[in-house]
Design an enzyme around this catalytic site. Structure first.
Site, mmCIF file in Angstrom:
data_model
loop_
_atom_site.group_PDB
_atom_site.id
_atom_site.type_symbol
_atom_site.label_atom_id
_atom_site.label_comp_id
_atom_site.label_asym_id
_atom_site.label_seq_id
_atom_site.Cartn_x
_atom_site.Cartn_y
_atom_site.Cartn_z
ATOM 1 N N SER A 61 0.785 -1.241 0.000
ATOM 2 C CA SER A 61 0.000 0.000 0.000
ATOM 3 C C SER A 61 0.814 1.286 0.000
ATOM 4 O O SER A 61 0.246 2.371 -0.145
ATOM 5 C CB SER A 61 -0.919 0.012 1.224
ATOM 6 O OG SER A 61 -1.785 -1.095 1.218
ATOM 7 N N VAL A 62 2.104 1.190 0.172
ATOM 8 C CA VAL A 62 2.951 2.380 0.161
ATOM 9 C C VAL A 62 2.783 3.172 -1.137
ATOM 10 O O VAL A 62 2.978 4.394 -1.166
ATOM 11 C CB VAL A 62 4.424 1.961 0.392
ATOM 12 C CG1 VAL A 62 4.985 1.238 -0.788
ATOM 13 C CG2 VAL A 62 5.296 3.138 0.772
#
Length: 357
Positions: A61-62
């Site tokens: 998700s970064v």
């Protein structure tokens, strides 16, 4: 990074090491690169700093900041109209895909783009991808999108440094790894939107977050500060060449679009929701803005996960970016080692590099 890997080794037998890059988001200067390789069979830990530019991992998700920016640049949402309901995505012939906090659909919630970053909503990002692909989602429908969604999303990611070489002044840099982009795998475009398909290097994360922090200027990461001559007696001579910031490209986006994502990164650490994912860094001064990542991965048939983090500080006038990854962690580890390692790095930075906070 070595201390962090040692601390998690016992409960994470498939962890192959960890990598970190510390970078100036305003000049591209690389303050530090670190990496350690851990032999999974023997447990031996060795230095591998170059792994931060040549080892690729699914980061999770970064990357969602780039997903949101791409959707705004594409017109799928705008800075003032971006509220979407988080709900499990149910498409014909596939298992539901959902956010970590709403797997059953009992916690459906309307989210703005910045709040979707704060709570790391997978559903929000998948719905952005479907909008960009021209597909109007309804529960139970068949996913009908062109393969062109892959190059479209990747094109936006590239503008921030994800999926292309950063230009760092060292040989052997990896471009990353792109998953198959055909109609058979069209559902993977949804995985791409929340960082669980393509793979990136740690220095790509650093360049991506630097571009976010400075408002759209993608700078070459530079390790060499200056080249000096050597005097006849062997002592250090005069400066022959001094490196200057090298702008590689500029993101064609508005300040209001960047404000949405920067606000989301701030909320990841300091937001009001108990679901925010960067709480471990909330007490650090100066203030940190960040995006965490958890990617579902495998070691053989064993389920694992990669924990990543891309961040900058201070939140209002960024001076430093910290990006890192811990791949091969135990599935559902619950570890906060990515945030803890970042806090240690920031502490060392403000103590030894930049005292003027």
């Amino acid at each position: 990074m070595k201390d962090s890997v040692k601390s998690i080794a016992g409960s994470n037998p498939y962890n192959p090491g960890a990598y970190a890059v510390v970078m100036n988001p305003n000049t591209g200067a690389v303050y530090a690169m670190a990496g350690v390789n851990r032999n999974i069979k023997t447990g031996k830990i060795t230095d591998d700093a170059l792994g931060s530019i040549n080892q690729v991992f699914t980061m999770g998700s970064v990357v969602k900041g780039a997903t949101v920016m791409g959707a705004m640049m594409d017109g799928a949402i705008t800075p003032t109209s971006n509220t979407i309901t988080d709900e499990p995505i149910k498409l014909a012939g596939t298992a539901p895909k959902a956010s970590w906090f709403n797997t059953s659909g009992s916690a459906n919630v309307a989210l703005t783009a910045s709040d979707a970053l704060m709570v790391s909503s997978n559903s929000y990002m998948m719905q952005l991808a479907m909008r960009e692909g021209g597909f109007k989602y309804s529960s139970g429908s068949s996913l009908d999108m062109s393969n062109s969604i892959f190059p479209k999303m990747r094109g936006y990611f590239n503008q921030f440094g994800l999926g292309i070489k950063t230009g760092v002044d060292l040989p052997g840099e990896s471009t990353g790894f792109e998953g198959v982009a055909n109609q058979t795998n069209i559902g993977k475009a949804l995985d791409l939107s929340f960082g669980n398909y393509d793979s990136y290097t740690t220095i790509q994360l650093a360049q991506y977050m630097s571009t976010m922090a400075n408002g759209g200027t993608r700078l070459q990461p530079q390790i060499v500060k200056a080249i000096r001559s050597t005097n006849e007696d062997g002592s250090l001579g005069s400066v022959q060449t001094e490196m200057t910031p090298n702008i590689l490209s500029t993101v064609n986006a508005t300040k209001s679009e960047f404000d949405v994502v920067q606000s989301g990164f701030y909320k990841v650490v300091h937001g009001s929701s108990s679901l925010r994912t960067g709480n471990a860094m909330s007490d650090v001064t100066p203030s940190i803005s960040a995006k965490t990542g958890t990617a579902q991965t495998f070691y053989g048939t064993s389920e694992t996960e990669a924990l990543s983090l891309a961040s900058y500080a201070p939140s209002n006038k960024p001076k430093v970016v910290v990006a890192l990854v811990f791949p091969g962690m135990a599935n559902n580890t619950g570890s906060a080692v990515n945030g803890q390692a970042a806090v240690s790095i920031y502490s060392a930075f403000w103590k030894t590099v930049e005292s003027d906070k």
